[in-house]
Write a protein that holds these residues in place. Structure first.
Motif, PDB file in Angstrom:
ATOM      1  N   MET A  92       0.845  -1.188   0.000  1.00  0.00           N
ATOM      2  CA  MET A  92       0.000   0.000   0.000  1.00  0.00           C
ATOM      3  C   MET A  92       0.885   1.245   0.000  1.00  0.00           C
ATOM      4  SD  MET A  92      -3.013  -1.096   2.692  1.00  0.00           S
ATOM      5  CE  MET A  92      -4.026   0.324   2.261  1.00  0.00           C
ATOM      6  N   LYS A  93       0.371   2.322  -0.579  1.00  0.00           N
ATOM      7  CA  LYS A  93       1.112   3.573  -0.597  1.00  0.00           C
ATOM      8  C   LYS A  93       1.009   4.276   0.756  1.00  0.00           C
ATOM      9  CE  LYS A  93       0.852   4.735  -5.509  1.00  0.00           C
ATOM     10  NZ  LYS A  93       0.406   5.754  -6.498  1.00  0.00           N
ATOM     11  N   TRP A  94       2.059   5.006   1.096  1.00  0.00           N
ATOM     12  CA  TRP A  94       2.051   5.759   2.345  1.00  0.00           C
ATOM     13  C   TRP A  94       0.871   6.726   2.395  1.00  0.00           C
ATOM     14  CZ3 TRP A  94       7.357   7.640   4.625  1.00  0.00           C
ATOM     15  CH2 TRP A  94       8.072   6.523   5.086  1.00  0.00           C
ATOM     16  N   SER A  95       0.484   7.259   1.262  1.00  0.00           N
ATOM     17  CA  SER A  95      -0.618   8.226   1.241  1.00  0.00           C
ATOM     18  C   SER A  95      -1.921   7.621   1.764  1.00  0.00           C
ATOM     19  CB  SER A  95      -0.835   8.763  -0.173  1.00  0.00           C
ATOM     20  OG  SER A  95      -1.103   7.695  -1.075  1.00  0.00           O
ATOM     21  N   ASP A  96      -2.027   6.276   1.728  1.00  0.00           N
ATOM     22  CA  ASP A  96      -3.253   5.599   2.158  1.00  0.00           C
ATOM     23  C   ASP A  96      -3.199   5.075   3.588  1.00  0.00           C
ATOM     24  OD1 ASP A  96      -4.411   5.950  -0.388  1.00  0.00           O
ATOM     25  OD2 ASP A  96      -3.385   4.159  -1.145  1.00  0.00           O
ATOM     26  N   ILE A  97      -2.016   5.057   4.202  1.00  0.00           N
ATOM     27  CA  ILE A  97      -1.896   4.365   5.495  1.00  0.00           C
ATOM     28  C   ILE A  97      -1.261   5.206   6.595  1.00  0.00           C
ATOM     29  CG2 ILE A  97      -1.865   2.033   4.530  1.00  0.00           C
ATOM     30  CD1 ILE A  97       1.195   2.141   4.621  1.00  0.00           C
ATOM     31  N   LEU A  98      -0.844   6.446   6.287  1.00  0.00           N
ATOM     32  CA  LEU A  98      -0.183   7.248   7.319  1.00  0.00           C
ATOM     33  C   LEU A  98      -0.337   8.728   7.031  1.00  0.00           C
ATOM     34  CD1 LEU A  98       2.605   8.297   5.823  1.00  0.00           C
ATOM     35  CD2 LEU A  98       3.425   6.028   6.429  1.00  0.00           C
ATOM     36  N   THR A  99       0.088   9.519   8.008  1.00  0.00           N
ATOM     37  CA  THR A  99       0.052  10.979   7.883  1.00  0.00           C
ATOM     38  C   THR A  99       1.459  11.537   8.056  1.00  0.00           C
ATOM     39  OG1 THR A  99      -2.167  11.046   8.831  1.00  0.00           O
ATOM     40  CG2 THR A  99      -0.915  13.107   8.832  1.00  0.00           C
ATOM     41  N   ILE A 100       1.812  12.498   7.243  1.00  0.00           N
ATOM     42  CA  ILE A 100       3.114  13.155   7.373  1.00  0.00           C
ATOM     43  C   ILE A 100       2.909  14.574   7.885  1.00  0.00           C
ATOM     44  CG2 ILE A 100       5.171  13.988   6.173  1.00  0.00           C
ATOM     45  CD1 ILE A 100       4.921  11.666   4.271  1.00  0.00           C
ATOM     46  N   ILE A 101       3.556  14.887   9.005  1.00  0.00           N
ATOM     47  CA  ILE A 101       3.448  16.208   9.620  1.00  0.00           C
ATOM     48  C   ILE A 101       4.716  17.005   9.323  1.00  0.00           C
ATOM     49  CG2 ILE A 101       3.213  17.479  11.785  1.00  0.00           C
ATOM     50  CD1 ILE A 101       1.732  15.061  12.916  1.00  0.00           C
ATOM     51  N   SER A 102       4.566  18.070   8.567  1.00  0.00           N
ATOM     52  CA  SER A 102       5.717  18.916   8.234  1.00  0.00           C
ATOM     53  C   SER A 102       6.151  19.721   9.456  1.00  0.00           C
ATOM     54  CB  SER A 102       5.357  19.876   7.096  1.00  0.00           C
ATOM     55  OG  SER A 102       5.018  19.159   5.925  1.00  0.00           O
ATOM     56  N   GLY A 103       7.450  19.955   9.565  1.00  0.00           N
ATOM     57  CA  GLY A 103       7.974  20.718  10.684  1.00  0.00           C
ATOM     58  C   GLY A 103       7.726  22.205  10.545  1.00  0.00           C
ATOM     59  N   LYS A 104       7.830  22.897  11.664  1.00  0.00           N
ATOM     60  CA  LYS A 104       7.632  24.343  11.687  1.00  0.00           C
ATOM     61  C   LYS A 104       8.748  25.012  12.481  1.00  0.00           C
ATOM     62  CE  LYS A 104       2.555  24.160  11.500  1.00  0.00           C
ATOM     63  NZ  LYS A 104       1.292  24.578  12.182  1.00  0.00           N
TER      64      LYS A 104
ATOM     65  N   THR B 129      13.308  20.808   8.889  1.00  0.00           N
ATOM     66  CA  THR B 129      14.229  19.838   8.278  1.00  0.00           C
ATOM     67  C   THR B 129      13.792  18.404   8.536  1.00  0.00           C
ATOM     68  OG1 THR B 129      15.671  19.793  10.228  1.00  0.00           O
ATOM     69  CG2 THR B 129      16.201  21.401   8.497  1.00  0.00           C
ATOM     70  N   ALA B 130      12.700  18.215   9.285  1.00  0.00           N
ATOM     71  CA  ALA B 130      12.289  16.863   9.675  1.00  0.00           C
ATOM     72  C   ALA B 130      10.790  16.660   9.494  1.00  0.00           C
ATOM     73  CB  ALA B 130      12.684  16.599  11.133  1.00  0.00           C
ATOM     74  N   PHE B 131      10.424  15.551   8.892  1.00  0.00           N
ATOM     75  CA  PHE B 131       9.027  15.152   8.797  1.00  0.00           C
ATOM     76  C   PHE B 131       8.670  14.235   9.963  1.00  0.00           C
ATOM     77  CE2 PHE B 131       9.741  15.673   4.074  1.00  0.00           C
ATOM     78  CZ  PHE B 131       8.851  16.726   3.909  1.00  0.00           C
ATOM     79  N   GLY B 132       7.477  14.407  10.509  1.00  0.00           N
ATOM     80  CA  GLY B 132       6.931  13.451  11.469  1.00  0.00           C
ATOM     81  C   GLY B 132       6.008  12.503  10.717  1.00  0.00           C
ATOM     82  N   VAL B 133       6.319  11.203  10.728  1.00  0.00           N
ATOM     83  CA  VAL B 133       5.532  10.214   9.984  1.00  0.00           C
ATOM     84  C   VAL B 133       4.713   9.410  10.988  1.00  0.00           C
ATOM     85  CG1 VAL B 133       5.622   8.325   8.311  1.00  0.00           C
ATOM     86  CG2 VAL B 133       7.381  10.125   8.267  1.00  0.00           C
ATOM     87  N   VAL B 134       3.402   9.573  10.941  1.00  0.00           N
ATOM     88  CA  VAL B 134       2.493   9.015  11.945  1.00  0.00           C
ATOM     89  C   VAL B 134       1.690   7.866  11.333  1.00  0.00           C
ATOM     90  CG1 VAL B 134       0.649   9.528  13.580  1.00  0.00           C
ATOM     91  CG2 VAL B 134       2.305  11.310  12.969  1.00  0.00           C
TER      92      VAL B 134
ATOM     93  N   LYS C  46       7.748  15.778   0.570  1.00  0.00           N
ATOM     94  CA  LYS C  46       6.592  15.105   1.148  1.00  0.00           C
ATOM     95  C   LYS C  46       5.841  14.326   0.073  1.00  0.00           C
ATOM     96  CE  LYS C  46       2.497  16.159   3.977  1.00  0.00           C
ATOM     97  NZ  LYS C  46       1.797  17.244   4.708  1.00  0.00           N
ATOM     98  N   ALA C  47       5.716  14.897  -1.111  1.00  0.00           N
ATOM     99  CA  ALA C  47       4.999  14.234  -2.194  1.00  0.00           C
ATOM    100  C   ALA C  47       5.650  12.911  -2.566  1.00  0.00           C
ATOM    101  CB  ALA C  47       4.942  15.154  -3.419  1.00  0.00           C
ATOM    102  N   ASP C  48       6.977  12.877  -2.614  1.00  0.00           N
ATOM    103  CA  ASP C  48       7.680  11.641  -2.959  1.00  0.00           C
ATOM    104  C   ASP C  48       7.563  10.606  -1.844  1.00  0.00           C
ATOM    105  OD1 ASP C  48       8.451  12.415  -5.474  1.00  0.00           O
ATOM    106  OD2 ASP C  48      10.375  13.231  -4.833  1.00  0.00           O
ATOM    107  N   LEU C  49       7.582  11.061  -0.599  1.00  0.00           N
ATOM    108  CA  LEU C  49       7.408  10.124   0.516  1.00  0.00           C
ATOM    109  C   LEU C  49       6.036   9.458   0.449  1.00  0.00           C
ATOM    110  CD1 LEU C  49       8.944  12.004   3.590  1.00  0.00           C
ATOM    111  CD2 LEU C  49       9.966  10.149   2.285  1.00  0.00           C
ATOM    112  N   LEU C  50       5.014  10.207   0.137  1.00  0.00           N
ATOM    113  CA  LEU C  50       3.652   9.670   0.100  1.00  0.00           C
ATOM    114  C   LEU C  50       3.461   8.642  -1.015  1.00  0.00           C
ATOM    115  CD1 LEU C  50       1.621  12.907   0.884  1.00  0.00           C
ATOM    116  CD2 LEU C  50       1.912  10.908   2.381  1.00  0.00           C
ATOM    117  N   LYS C  51       4.377   8.611  -1.976  1.00  0.00           N
ATOM    118  CA  LYS C  51       4.299   7.625  -3.063  1.00  0.00           C
ATOM    119  C   LYS C  51       4.953   6.291  -2.699  1.00  0.00           C
ATOM    120  CE  LYS C  51       4.439  11.192  -6.660  1.00  0.00           C
ATOM    121  NZ  LYS C  51       5.275  11.780  -7.748  1.00  0.00           N
ATOM    122  N   ILE C  52       5.677   6.253  -1.578  1.00  0.00           N
ATOM    123  CA  ILE C  52       6.352   5.020  -1.174  1.00  0.00           C
ATOM    124  C   ILE C  52       5.326   3.918  -0.962  1.00  0.00           C
ATOM    125  CG2 ILE C  52       7.676   3.921   0.688  1.00  0.00           C
ATOM    126  CD1 ILE C  52       9.083   6.598   1.107  1.00  0.00           C
TER     127      ILE C  52
END
Length: 370
Positions: A5-17, A74-79, A112-118
């Protein structure tokens, strides 16, 4: 083989601030960048049990964080979502090569877009739990072996110093380096503008080590110097002794007799002994606990320590005949060669342990981990 399954369907990516407004020395939550903790905050962006994947900089070293935290840009949170155990996601990230997603020409980065395609294999929750448990069981066994190997390396360091202490313990006649040297100086500043692949060797502090006196040759820097440049006064000769005088104070190296044209930067001092035949003897002495104590007793500075050239000139060294010096060097080299052989074996075993760790992860996500 498990369904993918693609990451876009099974997790959330939180961009840093940016941490401005939440950073606090006594904050309840840690602030993470791509390489790890960089401070504390009064608020958080990511929940507990989140995987950190670097967006920029350190992109191939995922972290698993068990407490809520704030991540910078500089860091994504992958939930992990409901279909995914956080630890299962983390172990997948450990074996995934994020460098394959790097399209940058400078500092490594991923989008983030490329990560969600994994795509990743997703067995049922019970099977994920079994795989995580088996990975951690095997990793625990590996960790015990690695810990033993690290202890051996620490013992080798202790033994090396014990050898030096033994051979130098009874040498009571002393003179200052000032009295027995013909040159004590350091390199010049501003060498970066002369960096050139076709130039002569330029020795930096990273070329010296803490446990040996041999220069490292794995990342040689070269400079192409114009005629008359001031820094040429620090051209090295065979059997010169090098001493780091900033940062990692007291690292020692011996310039080999067959040295090519070479110079040093401002973070290194060179000592040229009048009796250059004893250069190696003196290098080993300065590497010993006795020599280090003499060298570093006058270190100066507050936040940034340093050694002055006068500190080096005032350091006392043993005075012996060439015959005694040769005997001492021969004894040291004989014992150190045994240490080096053991250390090489340990390093190979450590590399094999890391390869085995990756093999375990590969099997886990191919459905072959029983």
């Amino acid at each position: 083989m498990y369904k993918k399954m693609k990451w876009s369907d099974i997790l959330t990516i939180i961009s840093g601030k940016n941490q401005k407004g939440v950073a606090s020395e006594d904050g309840e939550y840690f602030i993470y960048g791509s390489g790890g903790i960089i401070g504390r905050a009064n608020d958080y962006l990511c929940p507990a049990n989140t995987v950190i994947v670097g967006r920029k900089g350190t992109i191939n070293h995922p972290l698993y964080v068990t407490e809520p935290f704030w991540n910078i840009d500089t860091a994504f949170g992958v939930v992990a979502g409901e279909e995914l155990l956080p630890k299962f996601l983390y172990y997948f990230c450990l074996q995934f090569n994020f460098k394959e997603l790097d399209k940058s020409t400078g500092r490594p980065s991923v989008s983030k877009a490329d990560l969600l395609k994994i795509e990743m294999p997703i067995p049922n929750i019970e099977e994920q739990a079994r795989i995580v448990s088996r990975i951690e069981e095997l990793f625990s066994e590996l960790d015990k072996g690695v810990e033993t190997l690290q202890v051996i390396k620490e013992q080798l360091a202790v033994y090396r110093q014990a050898v030096l202490k033994m051979v130098f313990a009874s040498m009571n006649e002393r003179k200052s380096i000032q009295e027995v040297s013909s040159l004590v100086t350091s390199g010049s500043r501003g060498w970066a503008k002369y960096y050139n692949e076709k130039g002569v060797r330029f020795i930096r502090i990273t070329d010296l080590t803490r446990d040996k006196i041999k220069l490292k040759n794995n990342a040689i820097q070269r400079v192409l110097l114009p005629e008359g440049v001031e820094g040429k006064r620090s051209r090295l000769q065979g059997n010169d002794v090098l001493i780091s005088i900033t940062a990692d104070l007291g690292s020692i190296a011996l310039v080999p007799e067959d040295v090519e044209e070479a110079y040093i930067n401002q973070h290194i001092a060179v000592v040229r002994f009048v009796n250059c035949h004893q250069g190696e003897f003196m290098a080993w002495y300065l590497k010993s606990d006795y020599g280090q104590k003499e060298l570093l007793c006058n270190k100066r500075g507050g936040g940034k320590l340093g050694l002055g050239l006068d500190d080096i000139r005032n350091t006392s060294v043993p005075i012996v005949s060439d015959e005694v010096a040769d005997e001492v060097v021969s004894e040291i080299e004989s014992r150190m060669s045994v240490c080096d052989s053991i250390e090489q074996t340990v390093n190979v075993a450590l590399s094999q342990a890391e390869a085995m760790r990756q093999s375990i992860l590969k099997k886990a996500f191919e459905g072959g981990l029983n």
